[in-house]
Design a protein around this motif. Structure first.
Motif: not given
Ligand code: DUC
Ligand code: ZN
Ligand code: ZN
Length: 477
Positions: A420, A422-423, A434
Motif C-alpha cells: 500500500s 500507506e506503508t 495497491e
C-alpha cells in the motif's frame, strides 16, 4: 571485523536448496556449513557478534534490480525517487544491488552525463550500485567515449528505438553503436518499440478525442514491439553484438527472442512485474472517483501494459519458465500523480511514462512461487543470479558462497506483506500495486555484511552503498 551467523535456515540458490548455516565475516561470506557444524573447531554461534535465527525461513542472495531510473529527466519532470530514497526502498524489499541508467542526452558529451550520475549517487546510496549508460546521441565523439566505458566498469549501454526527439536512435545510429559494442564487449540493451509509428497512431487517437491513459496502450501496439524487437535482433546479428531487450511485454516479441536464441544468437530479454500481473483492461482502463478515467495514468509506462484477453501475461510467465526470458527487473521509474502524471490530463502523450516497483519485485516474484508459476530456485535465478551473471557481477553478487559479498536476505514464507501507499518507502503518492497481498515477507537484509533491514526496522545508512565496477557479461553463449 564483525561476524554474523545465519543459522537454521534453508539456503536457496539458483541450483538448489539445503539446510545450511551461513557465516559472515566482515563484508564477505566466510563459510556455508552444515547446521551445527564443528568443522571450524569451535562453537561458531558462541563466537560471533550476531546470530540470526532463520528457522523456517529461506536464506537467499540479495536481489539485484538491473533496471532502475532514479531522478530520470522525462516528460518535463524527473523520476521522483532519488538515489537515497530509491536505495532505501530497495533495501526494504530485499534488493541489495541496483543498476541505474546514466543518461547522455543528444548533443551532450557522454562523459558529462556519466559524471552527473556519479555525482547524484555518490554518498547517497544505502546499497551497492552500478550504471548502464544511455546513449542518447550517436556521433563520432560518443562512439569514441563508448570505447572507454568498459574501463569505467560500465559494460552495458541502452539505446531507444522509441521516443523520437528525446532518446531516439535511428537504424544508422544503432548499427554504428552496435559495431562499437561488438569491438569492445559492451552489451547492447534495447528499448524495442517503433517510436515513429507509435507517434503517428498517438497523434491520430488524440485528434479523435481519445486522450485518456487507456489509449496510450492502443498507440503502442504489440506489432510495433514485435517489429522493433525483430529489427534489433537482425541489426545485432549483422554486427555480431550481443543484445539484451529490456521490458518485454508482448508475447510476439518473446517469439522473436526465442527464434533468435534457437539459432544460437546472443540475444536475451527481461520482463517486469507489471507485465506479469497488470493489464490494459484492468489498470490502463481503470477509473476512480478521484481521477475518473485518468486513474489509468498510474500505469502509463513503456512498453505498455497489454491486453489480458490476448494472453500476454501468461506468455511472460511461460517464457520465464522456459528461459526464453532470463530476468525480471522493474524499470523502476516513479512519478507522483499530483504535479507529475497530471501533466497529461487531456493528452495521454504528456503523461510521464513509468511505474514504481523496486520495493516489491522480490515479493511479487515470490508470489509467483506461491501460485506455482516458477520454482523457488528459479525465483532466485531470475531476481539475483542471472542479473549478476548478465551484467558482470557474478561471484561477488548473486550467490551464497564463500568469498561472495554478504548481500543476504532472510525471507519468511509464513510471513505476509500487504502492499500500500500507506506503508511503502518509495517516493510516490500512490502505489501501482495497491491492495496486492503477498504470502511471504522480507525479514532481514544484509548489505555487505551489515544488517540494513531487521524486521520492521531500517538500519541502512546513506553512503554505505558503493559504486560497483562491473566486468563483461558472464552469460554469453
Ligand atoms: N519506459 C518507462 O516506462 N519509463 C522510463 C523509460 C522507459 O523506457
Ligand atoms: Zn525503455
Ligand atoms: Zn527503463
Amino acid at each position: 571485523m564483525a561476524k554474523t551467523l545465519i543459522t537454521n535456515g534453508t539456503v536457496v540458490t539458483a541450483t538448489g536448496r539445503s539446510a545450511a548455516d551461513v557465516l559472515v565475516d566482515g563484508e564477505k561470506i566466510a563459510a556455508v556449513l552444515e547446521p551445527g557444524s564443528t568443522l571450524l573447531g569451535f562453537d561458531i554461534a558462541a563466537n560471533v557478534d550476531t546470530v540470526i535465527d532463520a528457522a523456517g525461513k529461506y536464506v537467499i542472495p540479495g536481489g539485484i534490480d538491473a533496471h532502475t531510473h532514479f531522478e530520470l529527466p522525462f516528460g518535463g519532470t524527473e523520476a521522483s525517487d532519488t538515489f537515497e530514497s530509491g536505495t532505501r526502498a530497495a533495501a526494504w524489499g530485499g534488493t541489495t544491488t541496483v543498476i541505474d541508467f546514466a543518461v547522455q542526452t543528444t548533443g551532450q558529451p557522454l562523459e558529462d552525463g556519466l559524471a552527473t550520475w556519479h555525482e547524484r549517487a555518490a554518498g547517497n546510496c544505502a546499497i551497492d550500485y552500478g550504471f548502464h549508460q544511455i546513449v542518447g546521441g550517436v556521433d563520432d565523439a560518443s562512439l569514441k567515449a563508448m570505447g572507454r566505458l568498459v574501463d569505467e566498469g560500465i559494460t552495458s549501454y541502452k539505446m531507444f528505438m522509441a521516443y523520437p526527439g528525446v532518446f531516439y536512435s535511428d537504424d544508422a545510429q544503432i548499427v554504428k553503436a552496435m559495431q562499437k559494442a561488438g569491438e569492445t564487449g559492451l552489451l547492447t540493451m534495447m528499448h524495442a518499440e517503433n517510436g515513429p509509428a507509435i507517434d503517428v497512431l498517438a497523434e491520430q487517437l488524440v485528434a479523435q478525442g481519445k486522450t485518456d491513459p487507456y489509449y496510450h496502450g492502443l498507440a503502442r501496439a504489440w506489432q510495433l514491439e514485435e517489429e522493433a524487437t525483430h529489427r534489433s535482433i537482425m541489426l545485432a546479428n549483422l554486427t555480431g553484438a550481443p543484445l539484451y531487450v529490456v521490458h518485454v511485454s508482448a508475447k510476439q516479441a518473446v517469439e522473436q527472442l526465442a527464434w533468435a536464441r534457437d539459432k544460437g544468437q546472443n540475444v536475451f530479454g527481461e520482463t517486469c512485474p507489471q507485465y506479469l500481473y497488470l493489464s490494459l483492461e484492468e489498470q490502463l482502463g481503470a477509473s476512480s472517483a478521484q481521477w475518473g478515467a485518468f486513474e489509468g495514468a498510474k500505469w502509463v509506462c513503456s512498453t505498455p501494459l497489454r491486453a489480458r484477453e490476448e494472453g500476454h501475461q501468461d506468455a511472460m510467465w511461460q517464457a520465464l519458465r522456459t528461459n526464453d526470458l532470463q530476468m525480471v527487473s522493474t524499470d523502476h521509474c516513479p512519478f507522483c500523480m499530483k504535479g507529475q502524471k497530471d501533466l497529461g490530463i487531456g493528452d495521454f502523450r504528456k503523461i510521464p511514462n513509468g511505474i514504481g516497483s523496486l520495493e516489491h519485485r522480490m515479493d511479487l516474484m515470490y508470489q509467483g512461487v506461491v501460485s506455482g508459476e516458477i520454482s523457488l530456485e528459479r525465483w532466485v535465478e531470475l531476481t539475483s543470479t542471472t542479473p549478476a551473471r548478465m551484467f558482470g557481477l557474478y561471484g561477488r553478487k548473486g550467490v551464497i558462497q564463500p568469498g561472495a559479498d554478504a548481500d543476504i536476505v532472510v525471507y519468511d514464507p509464513k510471513g505476509h506483506t500487504s502492499i500500500s501507499v500507506e506503508t511503502h518507502h518509495m517516493n510516490m503518492d500512490h502505489s501501482a500495486w495497491e491492495g496486492f497481498e503477498i504470502d511471504g515477507h522480507v525479514d532481514t537484509v544484509l548489505s555487505r555484511g551489515k544488517i540494513v533491514i531487521d524486521g520492521n526496522q531500517y538500519l541502512g545508512v546513506k553512503g554505505d552503498g558503493k559504486y560497483l565496477k562491473r566486468g563483461l557479461s558472464q552469460y554469453l553463449i
